[in-house]
Design an enzyme around this catalytic site. Sequence first.
Site, PDB file in Angstrom:
ATOM      1  N   PRO A 117       0.809  -1.211   0.000  1.00 20.29           N
ATOM      2  CA  PRO A 117       0.000   0.000   0.000  1.00 20.29           C
ATOM      3  C   PRO A 117       0.845   1.265   0.000  1.00 20.29           C
ATOM      4  O   PRO A 117       1.798   1.385   0.767  1.00 20.29           O
ATOM      5  CB  PRO A 117      -0.816  -0.100   1.290  1.00 20.29           C
ATOM      6  CG  PRO A 117      -0.124  -1.067   2.135  1.00 20.29           C
ATOM      7  CD  PRO A 117       0.740  -1.919   1.276  1.00 20.29           C
ATOM      8  N   LYS A 118       0.458   2.177  -0.882  1.00 18.65           N
ATOM      9  CA  LYS A 118       1.193   3.436  -0.937  1.00 18.65           C
ATOM     10  C   LYS A 118       0.254   4.620  -0.749  1.00 18.65           C
ATOM     11  O   LYS A 118       0.516   5.694  -1.264  1.00 18.65           O
ATOM     12  CB  LYS A 118       1.894   3.555  -2.292  1.00 18.65           C
ATOM     13  CG  LYS A 118       3.030   2.569  -2.406  1.00 18.65           C
ATOM     14  CD  LYS A 118       4.130   3.029  -3.302  1.00 18.65           C
ATOM     15  CE  LYS A 118       5.304   2.087  -3.193  1.00 18.65           C
ATOM     16  NZ  LYS A 118       6.030   1.918  -4.427  1.00 18.65           N
ATOM     17  N   ASN A 119      -0.837   4.379  -0.045  1.00 19.32           N
ATOM     18  CA  ASN A 119      -1.714   5.519   0.151  1.00 19.32           C
ATOM     19  C   ASN A 119      -1.716   5.966   1.601  1.00 19.32           C
ATOM     20  O   ASN A 119      -1.700   5.171   2.525  1.00 19.32           O
ATOM     21  CB  ASN A 119      -3.088   5.255  -0.497  1.00 19.32           C
ATOM     22  CG  ASN A 119      -4.206   4.942   0.461  1.00 19.32           C
ATOM     23  OD1 ASN A 119      -4.283   5.422   1.588  1.00 19.32           O
ATOM     24  ND2 ASN A 119      -5.138   4.154  -0.007  1.00 19.32           N
ATOM     25  N   ASP A 154       8.074  -4.451  -1.151  1.00 23.63           N
ATOM     26  CA  ASP A 154       8.772  -3.236  -1.576  1.00 23.63           C
ATOM     27  C   ASP A 154       9.562  -2.725  -0.389  1.00 23.63           C
ATOM     28  O   ASP A 154       9.021  -2.071   0.496  1.00 23.63           O
ATOM     29  CB  ASP A 154       7.756  -2.185  -2.036  1.00 23.63           C
ATOM     30  CG  ASP A 154       8.425  -0.853  -2.388  1.00 23.63           C
ATOM     31  OD1 ASP A 154       7.698   0.111  -2.692  1.00 23.63           O
ATOM     32  OD2 ASP A 154       9.675  -0.772  -2.346  1.00 23.63           O
TER      33      ASP A 154
END
Lengths: 344, 464
Positions: A117-119, A154
């Site tokens: 997740p990158k939010n 990541d």
Amino acid sequence: MMAMAALNDAMIPIEDLSQVFSDMTPLPQNDGSDRVCVIQYPTAFALAYNYMRAIWQSKEMSQRALKLTATCAKLNPANYTVWHYRRQCLKDLGLASNEDAVRQDLALAAALGGPNPKNYQIWYHRRALLETHGVKELFCRLELDYIKDVLREDAKNYHAWSYRQWILEAVDDEELWKEEMDFASTLIDEDIRNNSAWNQRWFVVHRGKQDGKPLSMNEARLEADFAIDKGISVDPYNESSCRYLLSILKEQLLEGEHDLAKKLVEEHEAKVSNLRLAFEKTNQDPGKCVNLTATWIDLLEMMGDKESLQKAVSLAKGQATEHDRIRTKYWLFRAKQLQNGIDE
Amino acid sequence: MDENAVVTLDIGGCTTTTTTTAPTSLFYHGRHVQYIEKLSVALNSTKSYEGAVTEHLRMSGIYWTYAALSLLVSPGQADSILGVHCCSRPSNDEKTDQDYRPSIVEWVYRCFDERSGGFGGNIGHDGHLLYTLSAVQILAMANTEISQEKREAVIQFVISLQQQDGSFSGDQWGEIDTRFTYCALCTLSLLKALDRVDVSQAVEYIASCQNLDGGFGSMKGAESHAGQVFCCVGALSIAKSLHKIKHPDLLGWWLAERQVDSGGLNGRPEKQADVCYSWWILSVMTIIGRVDWISKDKLASFIAKAQDPEDGGIADRPEDMPDVFHTFFGIAGLSLLDVEVSHIGCSSKRQLAIVSNGINGKFVVADVAKATKDCGCILHTTSDALASQCRAMPILAAQVNEIQSTEEAHARKKEGVTIAIGGSHRGYTEFLAPFTDGIIANQFLHGFWLFPVMMSADLLSKDT
């Protein structure tokens, strides 16, 4: 990870929306035009959000409202107002301090976030839940494990690292710091170029404190050696290990005992100088490793004696004219700066 | 605007090693205008899925769109393309979605969240600092005076978000990030209300976020990241506290190291280059006066290669799909590289009138010089200070003339004078809009008033 069944329980299926909210009129997104809107057959997305807007307008805080926020968060996890409303519902329903509810919400956020997740909203939701409930031992472990899973996908996920730092600082447990040191070392082993892992190492070795207290000389030596042995010697082209070494030494010069710091600098200048010789031994031009040269220049500057500075000036000129021409003007500036150091 | 308008980027000869067929030195000006126009219509359509999933951040989307367009065409043209002040559409028998849209300014006000005092990302959303800044920036670009009442509400909202240690949360939920310090200070400076928060405490917090590699992160201890560096240095600049940067040369070096072989800039060591860093990093390097430490030619070439020459727009890197975010930051980055992105072609005219009140005197001089370098222009300015600075430059003879009326503007145009807006153009935009040929690219930024770039007092002294 949340099982599919549990995830489904947390949401209202699209096909049930009209029935569950049969008492409400769905509201389309207001675009400011105030025209009478002909409701076309809405997509699932539009239907869910149209009911969400109706709920927001009515300010209803209920189980069905809570579940609707999960449905909407699944459709668009970046919609911050949905997450806000979810937390308001949790609070209103008395669930914010309920351990099971918190655990479920953390699992929900994990399920909705996917593997990497990158939010901001999803990460902040976790933190908001734990700020309210408290990062107990149980949650601490769960969260650190969850973050590890994400980092496996990541290893440089900036959100994951920020959140991880917050957990460690909030708990501030010596065992955990030690484990984290191992974790950072493992990541560096796996990918020496992982700048986030190097940053984490710095964070951990300072126990998260940013109060200007330097490491002890012993700790600094261990770190400087690590930077050379596990970093620069393994891959001299990597920026991160070089910056790490220089930061460790600089911290000692600025905040530690000056004479001891100087000695530490000398030791490591010699090591870096040797690494450059290793290039020559294999018939390679050490100048091609721009990084290593830049690091050596900084170390020579830290040494401060005339001979070192002159060497540094000459190296800087070499970077400007030959080896790092993309940054010519920087190197010319650097050479001038070093020359001024000699002239003073 | 001719969709085929193409401007040659004067970035000097540069060799590239990639084999892309797109020419590297062309800027597809007309295509970008088209792209932006099409996209803004598409996202507003009720049938657009992309529009639906980004509706919560529409305020920022409009800001990127409007700002990008403003770098390409005159304020009047931007206003008319986007419907900034009024949504005038050609009347036809079948009304479309577009015909019902309010003006952008009206829409912005609808996004005001009474409960918090801030602006939300769209109508019905909670107030948040990110969208409050975008809203205030849009209103500033649109030259709209915000009502006393709303202005005070926004100020109170920002004040309420400052923490004890000087940091700012994004909204009442409490997420802390140095991005929010920038949003807070930039918002307040645009509202001329910087003194309403504890600026020195805010500065102390930012200063404490500087890492030993010279960079800044989202919080103390966080990894240095170019986007966060922009927010921190921008905030310090607005607060006139650049001296708080402990290691400016090291910072410059850290930023210069972001340039990779392709010429692009990355955001952290060992990450991929991305066009948006052209803005985050270049603006910081401009503020600290070290923009020469990277290769401008190679960067411009990288950005140029990320353009879509057919449909317009700029992507995060060459070969990828464009989006409005990267289009804006790519163009903004190019504007800082001395690349002329406005369509002022001064070479055929002998006189250039730059309407500026001279607040940003030093910066204006540098850019006027660059924009007019070959055409021996006479500069008309409203500012004595600017005029005297320009007289000192070898290529310009400055006259202090104030274009006070539309008649005068008309007369000047007839004489063959190119009229451009520079500096804080508030008050001139409206009546000059029909006569304006364009904007001196860098100067547009100063229409943001007190934009960080202009605060660097030693900017010109580094310009050697």
